[in-house]
Enzyme design. Structure first.
Site, PDB file in Angstrom:
ATOM      1  N   ASP A  80      25.221  13.622 -23.951  1.00 15.53           N
ATOM      2  CA  ASP A  80      25.806  13.630 -25.292  1.00 15.53           C
ATOM      3  C   ASP A  80      26.178  15.068 -25.652  1.00 15.53           C
ATOM      4  O   ASP A  80      25.304  15.938 -25.702  1.00 15.53           O
ATOM      5  CB  ASP A  80      24.783  13.059 -26.284  1.00 15.53           C
ATOM      6  CG  ASP A  80      25.418  12.717 -27.620  1.00 15.53           C
ATOM      7  OD1 ASP A  80      26.556  13.158 -27.869  1.00 15.53           O
ATOM      8  OD2 ASP A  80      24.757  12.027 -28.412  1.00 15.53           O
ATOM      9  N   GLU A 131      30.397  11.221 -24.972  1.00 17.91           N
ATOM     10  CA  GLU A 131      29.173  10.575 -24.490  1.00 17.91           C
ATOM     11  C   GLU A 131      29.433   9.844 -23.201  1.00 17.91           C
ATOM     12  O   GLU A 131      30.482   9.231 -23.037  1.00 17.91           O
ATOM     13  CB  GLU A 131      28.711   9.527 -25.507  1.00 17.91           C
ATOM     14  CG  GLU A 131      27.695  10.011 -26.499  1.00 17.91           C
ATOM     15  CD  GLU A 131      27.253   8.859 -27.370  1.00 17.91           C
ATOM     16  OE1 GLU A 131      26.794   7.856 -26.822  1.00 17.91           O
ATOM     17  OE2 GLU A 131      27.386   8.975 -28.595  1.00 17.91           O
ATOM     18  N   CYS A 186      61.697  -7.269 -48.185  1.00 17.98           N
ATOM     19  CA  CYS A 186      60.724  -8.216 -47.641  1.00 17.98           C
ATOM     20  C   CYS A 186      60.309  -9.211 -48.718  1.00 17.98           C
ATOM     21  O   CYS A 186      59.148  -9.589 -48.810  1.00 17.98           O
ATOM     22  CB  CYS A 186      59.488  -7.517 -47.085  1.00 17.98           C
ATOM     23  SG  CYS A 186      59.857  -6.352 -45.814  1.00 17.98           S
ATOM     24  N   HIS A 237      73.919   7.903 -53.309  1.00 18.55           N
ATOM     25  CA  HIS A 237      73.837   8.154 -51.874  1.00 18.55           C
ATOM     26  C   HIS A 237      74.359   6.973 -51.069  1.00 18.55           C
ATOM     27  O   HIS A 237      74.385   7.011 -49.863  1.00 18.55           O
ATOM     28  CB  HIS A 237      72.385   8.423 -51.464  1.00 18.55           C
ATOM     29  CG  HIS A 237      71.815   9.607 -52.142  1.00 18.55           C
ATOM     30  ND1 HIS A 237      72.054  10.889 -51.719  1.00 18.55           N
ATOM     31  CD2 HIS A 237      71.036   9.700 -53.238  1.00 18.55           C
ATOM     32  CE1 HIS A 237      71.435  11.731 -52.519  1.00 18.55           C
ATOM     33  NE2 HIS A 237      70.807  11.035 -53.442  1.00 18.55           N
ATOM     34  N   HIS A 290      79.458  -1.487 -47.237  1.00 19.18           N
ATOM     35  CA  HIS A 290      80.309  -2.236 -46.344  1.00 19.18           C
ATOM     36  C   HIS A 290      80.199  -3.702 -46.771  1.00 19.18           C
ATOM     37  O   HIS A 290      79.122  -4.276 -46.783  1.00 19.18           O
ATOM     38  CB  HIS A 290      79.808  -2.062 -44.910  1.00 19.18           C
ATOM     39  CG  HIS A 290      80.532  -2.919 -43.952  1.00 19.18           C
ATOM     40  ND1 HIS A 290      81.792  -2.612 -43.532  1.00 19.18           N
ATOM     41  CD2 HIS A 290      80.185  -4.065 -43.348  1.00 19.18           C
ATOM     42  CE1 HIS A 290      82.181  -3.547 -42.687  1.00 19.18           C
ATOM     43  NE2 HIS A 290      81.232  -4.444 -42.569  1.00 19.18           N
TER      44      HIS A 290
END
Length: 694
Positions: A110, A202, A614, A629, A633
């Site tokens: 360890d 370990e 969603c 921004h 289309h």
DNA sequence: GGGCATGGTAAAC
DNA sequence: TTCCAGTTTACCATGCCC
């Protein structure tokens, strides 16, 4: 008779912190001189009243109730019952005893305060100063200087700082730890090529053979091995436990920590003497809750007492639990090298400030789905069971799972199921969302670079492009020739992480739809593959599928320049979400096909419709703040839902334009250079008329 | 009653 | 200023379906 100590302390109101059972009840190496009372008081003061604290109290109450039930069951046991369980226990003990093997020599190694030690190695100025690896919310480990203040692993950073104001925080760096871990493993290999790595820091080694070959002892091997680790790593120390089995070796490595070792001889008397007085909490697998239950339900604190109360153990616990407890009492543990098991599940989870904002939650979910998908592709895994993990603002943890007929690994497939699971939980205020995939496909899918396994959309949504772009500069050059396939068409990744495809402009929703159709033959069981997760978009999909071929060409000409360039900042709640990688929008409207819309028109349009992602409605500001921004289309007709609700599909698209590839594309298509040239990666966003309910 | 799916929890690092 | 992580495995209980 049982658990009198507990009732005493709970009645003490002057020192309430004494009954606050934190996770820090297990004594850790390096914490011997700590003023425990003070630490406990500070931890209590920092915690009380918080949601976390309340949840701990709730859990604690639940365990107390469980303990009460167990005590009641004990009290009801008649002498005949006890005699029966006595027989059962004796039988198990005999069987276990028959398996006792004292012929092996196991070493448990360890590393000492591993992460902290590695950090100190790379920054020697940290030496001698209290330091913790981690952040304000949680620390992974603390060096021994910090431990003297009561600071320890799994403690939130803000509490640690309270305990030790001069504590230095170092962020975790797994690359570094993995590097040093590999160095230690090189040493382990020399002593046992089949050593068992329990974690980065370990390992268990069966050194029986080396001992025999070299005619030496486990003690000598451990000493040599520790020196080897120290040399190989350039100064890291470790501790070792030598014992006849892994269970004991693990306990032993903790005894002379740090930089020490403890040897338990391979004879029954020594082993039984060692185990008898050992507190059960020292045993791997017995944590805070089990310790509590054993103590307060059965009056068991040491391993010896497990054997003394073996009939109660058999009366109260399941067969496998009783087996485990009794083997602990007998100090019997694993002596053969266990087979390396393949991974069972893979998961990703993230914590954030608690919120009920559904748009935000779905963005987070999408992010986690991306990360999970990326990890799955890296490992070449696909699985059938998707588990959604939620932690509410009050720290309550819930899991919700679905098992589908087909194996999944793409972001789209994960989102398809995950968003449905999340939607069923709404409204809810959450502080964590996680996704886990299990029930892996027997046959591994190809290597991560397997072109058929990673779609273009996967790539963009996975965030790989972004990570390459922003993070690992060194990988950029190497990536210049990367390419992947999508629907049989080559997709090129450019140096800057952008990518383009010569002709694929399909919506991921279409992919969903197509894969659903593929799967429809085998749809059965408890998960309906064909069910629409993204409500209201399916109609649009069907139409788009038909129109796809002809539209793709049009899209190439109508693509727009990046819209979220430098200087654009997203509202804080969307920071880091996949949405900040969305650079343009394609909207569909009315009967018009393939024409541009002015910003003014768009605004009017947006004002009339709600936007959802969603299936979750976005705040009005989401669209308004972005309208300037957007470029659009128009491609599709107005759709009508079965319910009669008008809706219009608006697909956000990611634009990617690798310069050199565009040039070649232009040449190929004999097009004029256009500032609008680029690639759109769609994300399902749609608008529903604002006077309609979802 | 076994096998599978699901949900909760404990534990380890 | 910040206010309790992330990943994996295992076990147990429960319900459902042959």
């Amino acid at each position: 008779m049982l658990a009198m100590a507990n009732t005493e302390s709970s009645g003490d109101t002057a020192r309430p912190w004494q009954c606050y059972n934190t996770a820090y009840t297990n004594a850790k190496a390096g914490m011997e001189g700590v003023d425990k009372e003070k630490v406990q008081r500070i931890v209590y003061e920092m915690s009380k009243g918080s949601q976390y604290f309340k949840n701990e109290e709730r859990k604690e109450a639940f365990i107390r109730e469980k303990i009460e039930n167990m005590r009641a069951r004990c009290a009801k046991l008649k002498p005949a019952d006890l005699a029966h369980y006595r027989t059962v226990a004796d039988k198990i003990i005999l069987e276990l005893e028959a398996t006792r093997d004292l012929s092996r020599i196991w070493v448990h190694v360890d590393m000492d305060a591993f992460y902290a030690a590695v950090e100190t190695l790379s920054d020697p100025s940290l030496k001698g100063k209290p330091m913790a690896v981690g952040g304000m919310s949680m620390i992974s480990t603390a060096n021994y200087e910090a431990r003297r203040f009561g600071v320890r692993a799994a403690m939130p950073g803000f509490i640690a700082r309270k305990l030790c104001p001069e504590l230095i925080f170092v962020p975790t760096d797994f690359k570094k730890y993995t590097y040093y871990s590999d160095l230690t493993r090189k040493v382990f290999e020399k002593y046992d090529p089949n050593f068992v790595a329990a974690s980065l820091d370990e390992a268990y080694l069966d050194v029986t053979e080396v001992c025999e070959e070299r005619g030496t002892t486990g003690e000598e091997i451990a000493r040599e091995l520790r020196a080897g680790v120290h040399d190989e790593t350039g100064g890291l120390t470790c501790s070792a436990g030598v014992a006849p089995n892994r269970l004991l070796a693990k306990v032993c490595s903790d005894i002379n920590k740090p930089n020490g070792q403890f040897i338990l001889p391979n004879n029954r008397m020594a082993v039984m003497t060692f185990i008898s007085s050992l507190p059960v909490r020292k045993i791997g697998g017995i944590g805070k809750v089990t310790e509590h239950i054993l103590r307060d339900a059965l009056g068991i604190s040491t391993c010896e007492e497990i054997l003394q109360k073996s009939s109660y153990i058999c009366a109260l616990f399941s067969h496998s639990s009783a087996d485990f407890f009794l083997s602990v009492g007998l100090a019997i543990g694993g002596t053969n090298t266990p087979q390396v098991r393949s991974r069972r599940s893979i998961s990703n989870e993230r914590t954030f400030s608690a919120t009920g904002d559904e748009a935000f939650l779905f963005c987070k979910l999408a992010d986690i789905a991306e990360m999970l998908s990326t990890d799955l592709q890296k490992e070449g895994l696909r699985g059938r069971t998707l588990t959604l993990k939620l932690k509410t603002a009050s720290f309550e943890v819930r899991t919700r799972a679905v098992t589908s007929q087909k194996n999944i690994c793409s972001t789209e497939d994960i989102m398809k199921h995950a968003s449905k699971l999340l939607k069923a939980e709404l409204p809810v205020s959450l502080r964590l969302i996680g996704l886990r995939l299990s029930h892996f496909d027997e046959e591994k899918v190809g290597a991560p670079s397997d072109p058929t396994q990673k779609t273009l959309t996967d790539y963009m949504l996975s965030g790989d492009a972004l990570r390459k772009n922003m993070g690992d500069q060194s990988s950029l050059d190497l990536d210049s020739t990367d390419h992947c396939m999508m629907h049989g068409e080559e997709t090129y990744l450019s140096k800057d992480g952008h990518q383009t495809s010569s002709c694929d402009y399909r919506d991921p929703l279409d992919e969903n739809h197509l894969s659903n159709l593929d799967d429809s033959k085998s749809t059965s069981g408890n998960f309906e593959e064909k069910e629409e997760i993204y409500e209201s978009t399916s109609n649009a999909n069907a139409e788009k599928m038909n129109a796809n071929d002809s539209q793709n060409e049009d899209n190439v000409q109508d693509v727009v320049p990046p819209l979220l360039g430098p200087g654009y900042s997203f509202p804080a709640q969307f920071e880091g979400s996949s949405l900040d990688r969305v650079s343009s929008v394609t909207k569909t409207l009315g009967d018009v096909a393939s024409s541009s819309v002015s910003q003014k028109e768009f605004l009017l349009w947006v004002n009339d419709y709600k936007c959802s992602i969603c299936g979750i409605e976005m705040p009005p500001s989401f669209v308004e703040e972005r309208q300037e921004h957007f470029d659009f289309h128009l491609a599709e007709k107005l759709q009508k839902e079965e319910s009669g609700t008008d809706f219009k599909t608006c697909v956000l698209k990611k634009r990617n334009v690798p310069k050199d590839h565009i040039a070649s594309q232009r040449k190929h298509k004999k097009q004029k250079p256009s500032p609008k040239e680029g690639k759109h990666i769609p994300i399902d966003v749609f608008f529903v008329k604002s006077n309609q309910n979802f």
